[in-house]
Design a protein around this motif. Structure first.
Motif, mmCIF file in Angstrom:
data_model
loop_
_atom_site.group_PDB
_atom_site.id
_atom_site.type_symbol
_atom_site.label_atom_id
_atom_site.label_comp_id
_atom_site.label_asym_id
_atom_site.label_seq_id
_atom_site.Cartn_x
_atom_site.Cartn_y
_atom_site.Cartn_z
ATOM 1 N N ILE A 1 70.020 17.773 43.778
ATOM 2 C CA ILE A 1 69.636 16.380 43.528
ATOM 3 C C ILE A 1 69.505 16.208 42.021
ATOM 4 O O ILE A 1 68.704 16.887 41.379
ATOM 5 C CB ILE A 1 68.309 16.045 44.234
ATOM 6 C CG1 ILE A 1 68.455 16.241 45.749
ATOM 7 C CG2 ILE A 1 67.853 14.628 43.901
ATOM 8 C CD1 ILE A 1 67.141 16.193 46.502
ATOM 9 N N LEU B 1 59.690 14.695 46.544
ATOM 10 C CA LEU B 1 60.726 15.647 46.143
ATOM 11 C C LEU B 1 60.148 16.797 45.318
ATOM 12 O O LEU B 1 60.536 17.958 45.492
ATOM 13 C CB LEU B 1 61.820 14.936 45.345
ATOM 14 C CG LEU B 1 62.657 13.917 46.122
ATOM 15 C CD1 LEU B 1 63.600 13.174 45.182
ATOM 16 C CD2 LEU B 1 63.455 14.592 47.236
ATOM 17 N N LEU C 1 70.728 10.510 48.498
ATOM 18 C CA LEU C 1 69.573 11.409 48.571
ATOM 19 C C LEU C 1 69.450 12.024 49.957
ATOM 20 O O LEU C 1 69.249 13.240 50.091
ATOM 21 C CB LEU C 1 68.296 10.646 48.225
ATOM 22 C CG LEU C 1 66.975 11.422 48.373
ATOM 23 C CD1 LEU C 1 66.960 12.644 47.455
ATOM 24 C CD2 LEU C 1 65.785 10.524 48.081
ATOM 25 N N ILE D 1 71.300 10.532 41.430
ATOM 26 C CA ILE D 1 70.692 10.184 42.716
ATOM 27 C C ILE D 1 69.283 9.641 42.531
ATOM 28 O O ILE D 1 68.887 8.655 43.161
ATOM 29 C CB ILE D 1 70.664 11.410 43.653
ATOM 30 C CG1 ILE D 1 72.088 11.896 43.940
ATOM 31 C CG2 ILE D 1 69.933 11.092 44.948
ATOM 32 C CD1 ILE D 1 72.152 13.169 44.767
ATOM 33 N N VAL D 2 68.522 10.281 41.659
ATOM 34 C CA VAL D 2 67.118 9.903 41.434
ATOM 35 C C VAL D 2 66.919 9.598 39.956
ATOM 36 O O VAL D 2 67.244 10.411 39.095
ATOM 37 C CB VAL D 2 66.171 11.040 41.867
ATOM 38 C CG1 VAL D 2 64.724 10.678 41.544
ATOM 39 C CG2 VAL D 2 66.328 11.329 43.353
ATOM 40 N N ILE E 1 69.649 16.005 50.910
ATOM 41 C CA ILE E 1 68.578 16.721 51.616
ATOM 42 C C ILE E 1 69.126 17.410 52.857
ATOM 43 O O ILE E 1 68.827 18.582 53.116
ATOM 44 C CB ILE E 1 67.439 15.745 51.995
ATOM 45 C CG1 ILE E 1 66.717 15.264 50.733
ATOM 46 C CG2 ILE E 1 66.446 16.426 52.942
ATOM 47 C CD1 ILE E 1 65.697 14.169 50.988
ATOM 48 N N THR F 1 62.058 9.621 53.534
ATOM 49 C CA THR F 1 62.361 10.798 52.703
ATOM 50 C C THR F 1 61.385 11.926 53.019
ATOM 51 O O THR F 1 61.790 13.078 53.227
ATOM 52 C CB THR F 1 62.271 10.442 51.211
ATOM 53 O OG1 THR F 1 63.164 9.361 50.916
ATOM 54 C CG2 THR F 1 62.632 11.643 50.350
ATOM 55 N N THR G 1 58.729 8.550 46.068
ATOM 56 C CA THR G 1 59.787 9.504 46.415
ATOM 57 C C THR G 1 59.805 10.680 45.451
ATOM 58 O O THR G 1 60.061 11.823 45.858
ATOM 59 C CB THR G 1 61.159 8.801 46.433
ATOM 60 O OG1 THR G 1 61.125 7.736 47.381
ATOM 61 C CG2 THR G 1 62.266 9.771 46.801
ATOM 62 N N HIS G 2 59.539 10.426 44.184
ATOM 63 C CA HIS G 2 59.472 11.518 43.208
ATOM 64 C C HIS G 2 58.409 12.540 43.612
ATOM 65 O O HIS G 2 58.621 13.751 43.530
ATOM 66 C CB HIS G 2 59.154 10.975 41.809
ATOM 67 C CG HIS G 2 60.287 10.235 41.164
ATOM 68 N ND1 HIS G 2 60.533 8.902 41.389
ATOM 69 C CD2 HIS G 2 61.249 10.650 40.296
ATOM 70 C CE1 HIS G 2 61.587 8.508 40.674
ATOM 71 N NE2 HIS G 2 62.038 9.561 39.997
ATOM 72 N N ILE H 1 66.558 4.838 43.038
ATOM 73 C CA ILE H 1 67.002 5.921 43.913
ATOM 74 C C ILE H 1 68.189 5.484 44.750
ATOM 75 O O ILE H 1 68.187 4.402 45.341
ATOM 76 C CB ILE H 1 65.860 6.365 44.858
ATOM 77 C CG1 ILE H 1 64.649 6.851 44.057
ATOM 78 C CG2 ILE H 1 66.311 7.454 45.804
ATOM 79 C CD1 ILE H 1 63.367 6.851 44.829
ATOM 80 N N ASP H 2 69.197 6.338 44.815
ATOM 81 C CA ASP H 2 70.321 6.131 45.728
ATOM 82 C C ASP H 2 69.959 6.845 47.024
ATOM 83 O O ASP H 2 70.243 8.028 47.195
ATOM 84 C CB ASP H 2 71.598 6.707 45.120
ATOM 85 C CG ASP H 2 72.832 6.445 45.988
ATOM 86 O OD1 ASP H 2 72.674 6.118 47.186
ATOM 87 O OD2 ASP H 2 73.955 6.581 45.467
ATOM 88 N N PHE H 3 69.321 6.113 47.944
ATOM 89 C CA PHE H 3 68.771 6.750 49.137
ATOM 90 C C PHE H 3 69.845 7.362 50.033
ATOM 91 O O PHE H 3 69.641 8.419 50.632
ATOM 92 C CB PHE H 3 67.920 5.767 49.932
ATOM 93 C CG PHE H 3 66.534 5.579 49.379
ATOM 94 C CD1 PHE H 3 65.603 6.599 49.451
ATOM 95 C CD2 PHE H 3 66.180 4.393 48.767
ATOM 96 C CE1 PHE H 3 64.328 6.443 48.935
ATOM 97 C CE2 PHE H 3 64.907 4.219 48.253
ATOM 98 C CZ PHE H 3 63.979 5.238 48.333
#
Length: 268
Positions: A150, A167, A140, A154-155, A144, A105, A163-164, A135-137
């Motif tokens: 987003i 982002l 995501l 998704i998150v 991106i 990510t 990941t948070h 997370i739905d990578f």
């Protein structure tokens, strides 16, 4: 005469600050390496060591020497045997060795390479796990690449992950207002634990409050963030100080704002 003395004092102060920064960065590197070796918060520590060593040439050399001369029971430490000078290059090496979706990510967000091509390279080598609840990578990465919004589908807003952090600091303009509001509500307290994950959580919570213009709540984070020694010394750390500085200034805590500026000067 006074000016000469002042210049001399500043030169000594800068030299002392530089030496202190190098020593603190080496301490951070040893901490990250130890955690990687012990299998503790591996992704977080690998990322921290990646951005630290590519931000500080002296530390990069010290880590390379330590890894080359040490015994590591896993292969992850050897990712730092010969460290790329460029952050994105070293991060890409790490990602395509580990397959980490979280670190990918960050790579997708900061790399100069074409994002679609980069995603094709990654997806052809690694299968995304579909059972990740936070997370739905797949969604995501598509968001991106396509610069789509987003949101909470998704998150997750109920947990915190590395990941948070990526982002919030790299793609805040793609985060929906509802997601930012939910993050503020669910993260409505700072974490006093002395750990790398807690450090990242507090920095991310500060960023959420900053983006939501809720400067009042940032005051509770001041002590933890100003005393923190675990966030990797890098440009990203300076951003944390910048957001904290502005928040304290808006609240009228000019003494705190001055202290943050002094602290940030050490890392500049």
């Amino acid at each position: 005469m006074l000016l000469t003395l002042l210049i001399s004092f500043l030169q000594v102060s800068v030299a002392a600050a530089d030496n202190s920064l190098v020593e603190q960065s080496r301490t951070q590197a040893n901490y990250y390496l130890s955690n990687i070796e012990q299998g503790q918060n591996v992704e977080e520590n690998i990322w921290a060591l990646t951005i630290l060593t590519t931000s500080n040439p002296n530390v990069r050399q010290a880590v390379e020497q330590k890894v080359q001369g040490g015994n590591f029971s896993n292969n992850l430490g050897h990712l730092f045997q010969n460290i790329e000078h460029n952050y994105s290059d070293q991060l890409k090496k790490v990602v395509f060795k580990t397959g980490s979706a979280q670190l990918f990510t960050e790579l997708l967000l900061i790399s100069d390479e074409n994002r679609e091509d980069l995603y094709q390279q990654y997806s052809s080598n690694f299968k995304l796990k579909s059972d990740k609840k936070d997370i739905d990578f797949r969604a995501l990465f598509e968001a991106i690449i396509n610069k789509d919004t987003i949101d909470k589908s998704i998150v997750s807003s109920g947990t915190f992950t590395l990941t948070h952090l990526f982002l919030l600091f790299r793609a805040h303009d793609q985060l929906s207002n509802s997601l930012l509001s939910a993050l503020e509500e669910n993260w409505s307290k700072n974490n006093n634990e002395q750990s790398l994950l807690s450090t990242f959580y507090n920095a991310s919570y500060l960023r959420v409050l900053y983006l939501n213009y809720n400067y009042g709540q940032t005051a509770t984070l001041y002590d933890n963030l100003i005393k923190d020694r675990l966030f990797p010394n890098s440009n990203l750390r300076l951003k944390v100080y910048r957001y904290l500085d502005y928040s304290m200034y808006r609240l009228g805590f000019y003494d705190r704002s001055l202290q943050i500026v002094r602290q940030a000067y050490t890392y500049h």
